[in-house]
Scaffold this active site. Structure first.
Site, mmCIF file in Angstrom:
data_model
loop_
_atom_site.group_PDB
_atom_site.id
_atom_site.type_symbol
_atom_site.label_atom_id
_atom_site.label_comp_id
_atom_site.label_asym_id
_atom_site.label_seq_id
_atom_site.Cartn_x
_atom_site.Cartn_y
_atom_site.Cartn_z
ATOM 1 N N HIS A 1 0.864 -1.200 0.000
ATOM 2 C CA HIS A 1 0.000 0.000 0.000
ATOM 3 C C HIS A 1 0.887 1.231 0.000
ATOM 4 O O HIS A 1 1.970 1.233 0.581
ATOM 5 C CB HIS A 1 -0.910 0.007 1.241
ATOM 6 C CG HIS A 1 -2.085 0.914 1.098
ATOM 7 N ND1 HIS A 1 -2.020 2.249 1.369
ATOM 8 C CD2 HIS A 1 -3.331 0.678 0.664
ATOM 9 C CE1 HIS A 1 -3.185 2.800 1.148
ATOM 10 N NE2 HIS A 1 -4.015 1.880 0.709
ATOM 11 N N ASP B 1 -7.968 -5.288 -0.652
ATOM 12 C CA ASP B 1 -8.349 -6.048 -1.854
ATOM 13 C C ASP B 1 -7.964 -7.514 -1.788
ATOM 14 O O ASP B 1 -8.296 -8.283 -2.680
ATOM 15 C CB ASP B 1 -7.682 -5.403 -3.074
ATOM 16 C CG ASP B 1 -8.222 -4.000 -3.307
ATOM 17 O OD1 ASP B 1 -7.421 -3.054 -3.355
ATOM 18 O OD2 ASP B 1 -9.453 -3.851 -3.363
HETATM 19 C C1 SDX Z 1 -6.033 0.402 -3.077
HETATM 20 O O1 SDX Z 1 -4.278 4.835 -1.901
HETATM 21 C C2 SDX Z 1 -5.239 4.200 -1.384
HETATM 22 O O2 SDX Z 1 -5.692 4.508 -0.291
HETATM 23 C C3 SDX Z 1 -5.787 3.036 -2.207
HETATM 24 C C4 SDX Z 1 -6.840 2.187 -1.539
HETATM 25 C C5 SDX Z 1 -8.108 2.960 -1.300
HETATM 26 O O3 SDX Z 1 -8.882 2.554 -0.408
HETATM 27 O O4 SDX Z 1 -8.366 3.908 -2.072
HETATM 28 O O5 SDX Z 1 -6.356 1.680 -0.290
HETATM 29 C C6 SDX Z 1 -7.223 1.018 -2.420
HETATM 30 O O6 SDX Z 1 -5.715 0.790 -4.178
HETATM 31 C C7 SDX Z 1 -5.212 -0.611 -2.322
HETATM 32 C C8 SDX Z 1 -3.954 -1.075 -3.133
HETATM 33 C C9 SDX Z 1 -4.442 -2.115 -4.144
HETATM 34 N N1 SDX Z 1 -3.353 -2.466 -5.084
HETATM 35 C C10 SDX Z 1 -2.783 -3.687 -5.014
HETATM 36 O O7 SDX Z 1 -3.021 -4.520 -4.140
HETATM 37 C C11 SDX Z 1 -1.826 -3.955 -6.161
HETATM 38 C C12 SDX Z 1 -0.572 -4.671 -5.631
HETATM 39 N N2 SDX Z 1 0.160 -3.706 -4.814
HETATM 40 C C13 SDX Z 1 0.965 -2.853 -5.458
HETATM 41 O O8 SDX Z 1 1.094 -2.745 -6.793
HETATM 42 C C14 SDX Z 1 1.670 -1.809 -4.609
HETATM 43 O O9 SDX Z 1 1.839 -2.276 -3.345
HETATM 44 C C15 SDX Z 1 1.004 -0.467 -4.578
HETATM 45 C C16 SDX Z 1 0.712 0.052 -5.955
HETATM 46 C C17 SDX Z 1 -0.279 -0.543 -3.802
HETATM 47 C C18 SDX Z 1 1.965 0.452 -3.898
HETATM 48 O O10 SDX Z 1 3.139 0.418 -4.721
HETATM 49 P P1 SDX Z 1 4.411 1.205 -4.278
HETATM 50 O O11 SDX Z 1 4.072 2.629 -4.100
HETATM 51 O O12 SDX Z 1 5.562 0.871 -5.172
HETATM 52 O O13 SDX Z 1 4.666 0.582 -2.865
HETATM 53 P P2 SDX Z 1 5.915 0.799 -2.021
HETATM 54 O O14 SDX Z 1 6.607 2.086 -2.373
HETATM 55 O O15 SDX Z 1 5.501 0.605 -0.596
HETATM 56 O O16 SDX Z 1 6.870 -0.418 -2.468
HETATM 57 C C19 SDX Z 1 7.959 -0.714 -1.663
HETATM 58 C C20 SDX Z 1 8.665 -1.855 -2.343
HETATM 59 C C21 SDX Z 1 8.942 -1.603 -3.807
HETATM 60 O O17 SDX Z 1 10.157 -2.297 -4.092
HETATM 61 P P3 SDX Z 1 11.514 -1.416 -4.200
HETATM 62 O O18 SDX Z 1 11.293 -0.408 -5.304
HETATM 63 O O19 SDX Z 1 11.696 -0.782 -2.841
HETATM 64 O O20 SDX Z 1 12.577 -2.449 -4.545
HETATM 65 O O21 SDX Z 1 7.840 -3.041 -2.293
HETATM 66 C C22 SDX Z 1 7.594 -3.477 -3.627
HETATM 67 C C23 SDX Z 1 7.829 -2.306 -4.554
HETATM 68 O O22 SDX Z 1 8.251 -2.787 -5.811
HETATM 69 N N3 SDX Z 1 6.204 -3.892 -3.668
HETATM 70 C C24 SDX Z 1 5.791 -5.122 -3.940
HETATM 71 C C25 SDX Z 1 4.403 -5.075 -3.838
HETATM 72 N N4 SDX Z 1 4.019 -3.847 -3.519
HETATM 73 C C26 SDX Z 1 5.132 -3.106 -3.413
HETATM 74 N N5 SDX Z 1 6.461 -6.240 -4.276
HETATM 75 C C27 SDX Z 1 5.709 -7.333 -4.498
HETATM 76 N N6 SDX Z 1 4.341 -7.379 -4.408
HETATM 77 C C28 SDX Z 1 3.675 -6.261 -4.098
HETATM 78 N N7 SDX Z 1 2.334 -6.301 -4.004
#
Ligand code: SDX
Length: 393
Positions: free
Chosen positions: A270, A328
């Site tokens: 998130h 989700d």
């Molecule tokens: C919603 O904003 C909101 O409030 C949204 C929401 C709402 O109610 O409106 O809460 C609803 O959208 C929830 C999120 C739903 N999306 C997913 O579940 C999709 C899978 N998750 C992701 O794609 C991801 O976690 C995000 C898009 C939600 C956040 O992505 P970020 O901003 O890259 O997350 P981060 O900066 O915390 O990531 C830190 C690290 C990164 O690696 P590095 O660049 O540090 O090497 O963790 C990795 C990311 O690549 N990472 C994941 C991951 N999510 C982040 N690796 C594997 N699996 C994942 N799901």
């Protein structure tokens, strides 16, 4: 520094805004709507009470709640010509495509609530969207499965009315299951608002130009559709189905950790929560309630989800990056068990989030200091140069 341009390293665009609606503490996993913990609202109230709270800032008295419920039920029907509007879509259209179009089209049917400078019209537009979006959602579903639209029945509560519009058919009596209706109502509460997420920011930006509220909510609906945002519930269920069994989990955990692999665990991570999403805990409890009510003893998808969560939360990659299940992760299992196809999962998210979008839009419109949104950029393109004739390119 390139050419004549020098970058001001101090330039930062923190696109943030002030709001009194929702508070999130991402490190502690806290979510408050107007100061009330999501756990208490989901436990004790219903979705329309949460709608009133988000819009008005206070919980309603019994009389205020009765009046609000009555006003919402008076707006549940849509203009009959909208039914013809749907005929323009192919039957295999994704229901979210239908929702983006039909919510936007509301500004073509309800001209008397598009003047944003008139508080009365703003209030009517808000009521209309909270009341009619579920009707449009049910129509989108019915249209894609080739069944006749079912009109709202205002003797039912908000969520029971929605379930009946989705699952009733003229050929048979339909009885709403109160346990499922209560569970879905709670799911709507969990999805109602979430501070300045991508779709809410889209609504605010669209609204800052003075666009009518229906167009703004249509813009938010389009943004929510993305798999990184509201589309994650559909993507998470498809991921669980693709994993198929607990034996395959390690392979997918490895893919999620592989920087060269674009695969991410859908429903995990998130932008704000660096702790367990409080909504995911309530969602998981609701999933068990629904499966028990439906007599589904061992759902293989739930087994995969619970084991995937256990393995991920003990893996140093997820611990170090503070990746936890979000709302989700479990919602798709619940919605599938209730009878919704995966294509409707994000539509249900949009039904619930409509009130959050409206409350945030209203707060912005009523702020006399608000101006049109205009994010700036850090220019990294070419410095100024002269136009060469085509023969010298
Ligand atoms: C919603 O904003 C909101 O409030 C949204 C929401 C709402 O109610 O409106 O809460 C609803 O959208 C929830 C999120 C739903 N999306 C997913 O579940 C999709 C899978 N998750 C992701 O794609 C991801 O976690 C995000 C898009 C939600 C956040 O992505 P970020 O901003 O890259 O997350 P981060 O900066 O915390 O990531 C830190 C690290 C990164 O690696 P590095 O660049 O540090 O090497 O963790 C990795 C990311 O690549 N990472 C994941 C991951 N999510 C982040 N690796 C594997 N699996 C994942 N799901």
């Amino acid at each position: 520094q390139t050419g004549m341009f020098t970058y001001d390293p101090g330039f930062t665009s923190t696109a943030s805004c002030e709001s009194q609606i929702t508070y999130i503490d991402g490190d502690k996993g806290v979510l408050l709507y107007r100061g009330y913990p999501i756990e208490q609202l989901a436990e004790h109230g219903d979705f329309l009470e949460t709608c009133y709270l988000l819009l008005e800032g206070e919980l309603p008295t019994a009389a205020q709640k009765a009046d609000f419920d009555y006003r919402i039920t008076r707006h549940t029907m849509v203009h009959e010509q909208m039914a013809r509007f749907f005929q323009g879509f192919r039957r295999d259209a994704h229901p979210m495509a239908v929702m983006v179009a039909s919510i936007g089209a509301m500004s073509a049917f309800y001209h008397d609530s598009t003047d944003i400078s008139d508080p009365h019209q703003r209030m009517i537009a808000s009521m209309r969207m909270i009341a009619k979006v579920p009707t449009l959602a049910a129509m989108a579903y019915k249209y894609t499965i080739g069944q006749p639209f079912v009109y709202p029945l205002n003797s039912l509560d908000y969520t029971s009315n929605f379930l009946r519009m989705c699952f009733a058919v003229p050929a048979e009596e339909y009885k709403v299951n109160p346990v499922l209706s209560r569970a879905l109502d709670r799911i709507f509460i969990l999805h109602a608002d979430h501070e300045q997420n991508a779709s809410t920011s889209t609504v605010r930006l669209a609204g800052s130009s003075g666009a009518n509220p229906f167009a703004c909510i249509a813009a938010g609906t389009a943004c929510l559709w993305g798999p990184a945002h509201g589309g994650a519930n559909e993507a998470a269920l498809k991921m669980l189905e693709e994993i198929g069994s607990v034996d395959n989990i390690p392979k997918y955990i490895a893919k999620a950790k592989d920087k060269n692999d674009p695969f991410r665990l859908m429903g995990f991570g998130h932008r704000v929560y660096k702790n367990y999403d409080p909504r995911a805990k309530i969602m998981q409890k609701t999933t068990h309630e629904v499966l028990n009510e439906l007599g589904i003893k061992d759902d293989p998808l739930l087994d995969v989800a619970v084991e995937l969560e256990r393995i991920a939360l003990s893996d140093e990659y997820f611990i170090e990056k503070k990746l936890y299940p979000n709302i989700d992760f479990y919602s798709g299992i619940t919605l599938k068990a209730m009878g919704f196809p995966t294509s409707m999962f994000t539509v249900l998210f949009a039904v619930a989030r409509t009130v959050g979008w409206i409350a945030q839009w209203k707060e912005m419109i009523e702020d006399p200091s608000q101006k049109i949104g205009r994010p700036r950029q850090l220019y990294t393109g070419s410095a100024q140069r002269d136009y060469p004739p085509i023969g010298r390119r």
